[in-house]
Design an enzyme around this catalytic site. Structure first.
Site, PDB file in Angstrom:
ATOM      1  N   ASP A  48      -7.486  -5.537 -12.564  1.00 41.44           N
ATOM      2  CA  ASP A  48      -6.464  -4.331 -13.229  1.00 41.44           C
ATOM      3  C   ASP A  48      -5.676  -5.411 -14.061  1.00 41.44           C
ATOM      4  O   ASP A  48      -5.901  -5.938 -14.904  1.00 41.44           O
ATOM      5  CB  ASP A  48      -5.781  -3.684 -12.277  1.00 41.44           C
ATOM      6  CG  ASP A  48      -4.971  -2.499 -12.840  1.00 41.44           C
ATOM      7  OD1 ASP A  48      -5.135  -2.153 -14.251  1.00 41.44           O
ATOM      8  OD2 ASP A  48      -4.236  -1.748 -12.448  1.00 41.44           O
ATOM      9  N   VAL A  66      -8.716   5.292 -10.242  1.00 41.15           N
ATOM     10  CA  VAL A  66      -9.887   5.691  -9.705  1.00 41.15           C
ATOM     11  C   VAL A  66      -9.791   5.531  -8.155  1.00 41.15           C
ATOM     12  O   VAL A  66      -8.948   4.726  -7.801  1.00 41.15           O
ATOM     13  CB  VAL A  66     -11.033   5.055 -10.330  1.00 41.15           C
ATOM     14  CG1 VAL A  66     -11.214   5.461 -11.895  1.00 41.15           C
ATOM     15  CG2 VAL A  66     -11.022   3.580 -10.152  1.00 41.15           C
ATOM     16  N   ASP A 119     -12.232  -5.183  -5.217  1.00 39.71           N
ATOM     17  CA  ASP A 119     -12.853  -3.920  -5.700  1.00 39.71           C
ATOM     18  C   ASP A 119     -12.578  -3.843  -7.016  1.00 39.71           C
ATOM     19  O   ASP A 119     -13.397  -3.301  -7.842  1.00 39.71           O
ATOM     20  CB  ASP A 119     -12.253  -2.679  -4.989  1.00 39.71           C
ATOM     21  CG  ASP A 119     -10.518  -2.736  -4.817  1.00 39.71           C
ATOM     22  OD1 ASP A 119     -10.062  -3.542  -5.639  1.00 39.71           O
ATOM     23  OD2 ASP A 119     -10.116  -1.651  -4.122  1.00 39.71           O
ATOM     24  N   LYS A 140     -10.706  -3.089 -15.280  1.00 37.90           N
ATOM     25  CA  LYS A 140     -10.114  -2.314 -15.959  1.00 37.90           C
ATOM     26  C   LYS A 140      -9.389  -3.249 -17.038  1.00 37.90           C
ATOM     27  O   LYS A 140      -8.202  -3.952 -16.686  1.00 37.90           O
ATOM     28  CB  LYS A 140      -8.752  -1.655 -15.438  1.00 37.90           C
ATOM     29  CG  LYS A 140      -9.004  -0.198 -15.013  1.00 37.90           C
ATOM     30  CD  LYS A 140      -7.880   0.475 -14.525  1.00 37.90           C
ATOM     31  CE  LYS A 140      -7.909   1.140 -13.240  1.00 37.90           C
ATOM     32  NZ  LYS A 140      -6.630   1.692 -12.735  1.00 37.90           N
ATOM     33  N   ARG A 177     -11.737   6.446   0.366  1.00 45.22           N
ATOM     34  CA  ARG A 177     -12.353   5.254   0.486  1.00 45.22           C
ATOM     35  C   ARG A 177     -13.787   5.334   0.540  1.00 45.22           C
ATOM     36  O   ARG A 177     -14.828   4.729   0.349  1.00 45.22           O
ATOM     37  CB  ARG A 177     -11.919   4.234   1.237  1.00 45.22           C
ATOM     38  CG  ARG A 177     -10.416   3.514   1.081  1.00 45.22           C
ATOM     39  CD  ARG A 177     -10.108   2.218   1.775  1.00 45.22           C
ATOM     40  NE  ARG A 177      -8.822   2.202   1.782  1.00 45.22           N
ATOM     41  CZ  ARG A 177      -8.257   1.354   0.886  1.00 45.22           C
ATOM     42  NH1 ARG A 177      -8.865   0.692   0.051  1.00 45.22           N
ATOM     43  NH2 ARG A 177      -6.930   1.017   1.039  1.00 45.22           N
TER      44      ARG A 177
END
Ligand code: IMP
Ligand code: MG
Length: 192
Positions: free
Chosen positions: A111, A161, A108, A139, A173
């Site tokens: 990071d 988020v 998803d 990100k 979700r």
């Protein structure tokens, strides 16, 4: 109303929307086309990192025009800021034989990069013909390992988020868009 009596109301709980539903759906069609072109008719194995990638993978694979196998790996990423370098834990591993296979690993969000770096290592040890990675969100500011995805849906600012597969305490979700929770909902004591 006391907070413990409150039932979470997904869309109303957002402070702002970062990527709306139409933008996600449009970008998914572009990604599906990019991936279809990149593999030129070869069969691929899609590996989704669950739970987070579950909705993204389900929608994206229906827009990929290639022969395709699907499997998932369940990973728990520790979000404890005091141990940012701690390795993600593999809870349930891949069952497909990936030896000689073209693998597309999907998550998803990218990071710190720890999750995708770790799962990439595991897949490489299984002898795939090739390995590429795809994330819905990137990100970029928080990377702690040197890792970039081959296919990226959206680059977003460094904010926590939820929606379209991304959760807070396993909630939100199912939102069709991606947004930031209202500040008072970012750490409700009843969800601890
Ligand atoms: P990384 O290992 O730091 O790259 O983080 C990847 C994992 O952390 C993702 O698979 C997500 O489950 C989770 N994560 C990172 N940022 C967010 C966020 O903003 N919202 C929800 N989950 C996130
Ligand atoms: Mg998560």
């Amino acid at each position: 109303m006391p907070t413990e009596d409150r039932t979470p109301a997904p869309l109303e709980d957002l402070d702002k929307i970062i990527v709306d539903e139409a933008a996600i759906q449009k970008r998914l069609r572009e990604l599906g086309a990019e991936i279809t072109t990149a593999y030129e008719g070869r069969e691929i194995a899609v590996i989704g990192i669950i739970n987070g990638a579950i909705i993204f993978v389900a929608d994206l694979i229906r827009l990929i025009n290639l022969p395709l196998q699907l499997d998932c790996i369940r990973v728990s990423s520790y979000r404890d800021e005091t141990f940012p370098a701690q390795a993600p834990e593999i809870i349930d591993s891949i069952r497909l034989d990936l030896n000689g296979v073209n693998v597309l690993l999907i998550d998803d969000i990218l990071d710190t990069g720890n999750t995708l770096a770790r799962v990439s290592e595991i897949i490489k040890s299984m002898g795939p013909a090739s390995l590429k990675t795809c994330v819905l969100l990137d990100k970029h500011t928080k990377r702690s390992v040197d890792f970039e995805a081959d296919f990226v849906g959206f680059k977003i600012p460094d904010e926590f988020v939820v929606g379209y597969g991304l959760d807070f305490a396993e909630r939100y979700r199912q939102l069709p868009c991606i947004g930031v929770l209202k500040p008072e909902l970012q750490n409700p004591p009843q969800w601890a």
